[in-house]
Design an enzyme around this catalytic site. Structure first.
Site, PDB file in Angstrom:
ATOM      1  CG  ASP A 281      -9.414  25.722  27.984  1.00 35.80           C
ATOM      2  OD1 ASP A 281     -10.121  26.407  27.228  1.00 35.80           O
ATOM      3  OD2 ASP A 281      -8.464  26.182  28.647  1.00 35.80           O
TER       4      ASP A 281
ATOM      5  CG  ASP B 107      -6.637  30.514  24.651  1.00 37.88           C
ATOM      6  OD1 ASP B 107      -5.586  30.739  24.048  1.00 37.88           O
ATOM      7  OD2 ASP B 107      -7.764  30.644  24.133  1.00 37.88           O
TER       8      ASP B 107
ATOM      9  CG  ASP C  33      -6.811  27.637  32.050  1.00 36.98           C
ATOM     10  OD1 ASP C  33      -7.529  27.294  31.085  1.00 36.98           O
ATOM     11  OD2 ASP C  33      -6.591  28.825  32.342  1.00 36.98           O
TER      12      ASP C  33
END
Lengths: 220, 220
Positions: free
Chosen positions: A7, A9, A166
């Site tokens: 991922d 961001d 995250d």
């Protein structure tokens, strides 16, 4: 295990909190006030799904056109709040390690090309790095499409891919794609939120992942 | 149990994410780049301790004067990022319920009077509400001084006070003050982070706490 799909961001780039504040401002302007911590838990979803979730939380309905306009406006406010993108600790070094070790890896993000360009630059990755973004698939996270498109481009079967993210949306999309997932705390979620959502391991950030990379049994 | 002492930012007012971005920007300007999620976990501490923690994380040293200047600058950037303060869901109603039920309550915050004025206004509390801020005590959270000063002004012994807060610093300070504590998720921490730090219960936000207030056994 033969590949790592990241991922962007909150995993590689320190952008989640600016996304939160930008979305909160844009949603409030549109008459959909949402507490920041609730917005935080929506980051990582596709922008379309996020706007629909916000509409649902505020008992409103929004049209496709309105959702599209909100996403454009978000892109502008986000760029204003975070003019410079910073890699998270260890992100640049981790990507470099994978390149040098010839371990397949790519980036798969719900962001759009226009919003992610500065982030990719900050990561200092070569232009031939595999990057799949919102515009490459019909549905972004938590649908598995982004990870599956990335895995295809890497030419590694799903069950030999790790996803690193995250947000619970990364972990949910990874499960649906048939991939193992690894959580990082650098997007601001608590450790148990990620473990409960199915993370095989949770590291503090990319730097801690790199320091423990042999725990993952990756091969080139 | 006869009193409830509230933290302000992230517990009653939706201000944590703006504090994070403001602190991150100020610390970066001062040559102390800290990832946003790490800043998030420092919010709620006294500003002095937060600047020292940031200096420690970046292996720097800062003088008292520099710490003071950073706090002033933070106040300015924070006000710019969040010109309007919004109460968190249920906060205004919960405070009103306690007033109408004649249950002793107060607000104890590591913030400074200048930074918190707009937040108190947004909560619509009468001017005789007990509010203890950074300037009223020698040491802010996680020292117990703020909660103890509040309890004295409420004239209720510590072991009959609940502390309600969104950060581990509230829960740590509550334990040191000999008070039971209640966590709320509205500051963006995960539930287990708060439970592990000693929260007797964890609610989603002030609204959920109000809906379940009889679980707390409060009396007037």
């Amino acid at each position: 295990m033969r590949a790592v799909i990241f991922d962007l961001d909150g995993t590689l780039v320190d952008s989640v909190y600016a996304h939160v504040l930008a979305w909160q401002r844009v949603l409030e302007e549109a008459g959909m006030p949402i507490p920041a911590w609730r917005v935080h838990r929506l980051i990582g979803m596709s922008g379309g799904l996020l706007t629909r979730a916000a509409a649902h939380e505020t008992s409103r309905e929004i049209s496709e056109d309105e959702a599209e306009a909100l996403q454009k406006r978000h892109g502008a406010v986000y760029a204003e709040l975070l003019p410079v993108r910073h890699p998270l600790p260890g992100a640049v070094e981790l990507l470099r390690h994978l390149r040098e070790s010839r371990i397949a890896h790519g980036i798969a993000t719900s962001g759009r090309r226009g919003d992610i360009g500065a982030s990719l630059e900050a990561l200092d990755v070569p232009s031939d790095t595999v990057v799949v973004d919102r515009t490459d698939v019909q549905r972004a996270k938590p649908e598995p499409d982004l990870f599956l498109a990335c895995q295809k481009r890497l030419d590694v079967p799903p069950d030999q891919c790790f996803v690193v993210g995250d947000a619970v949306w990364d972990l949910l999309a990874a499960r649906r794609a048939g991939m193992l997932s690894i959580g990082v705390l650098s997007g601001g979620y608590g450790e148990e939120e990620l473990a409960r959502a199915g993370a095989y391991r949770v590291y503090r950030d990319a730097a801690e992942l790199l320091a423990n990379i042999y725990q993952l049994g990756l091969r080139s």
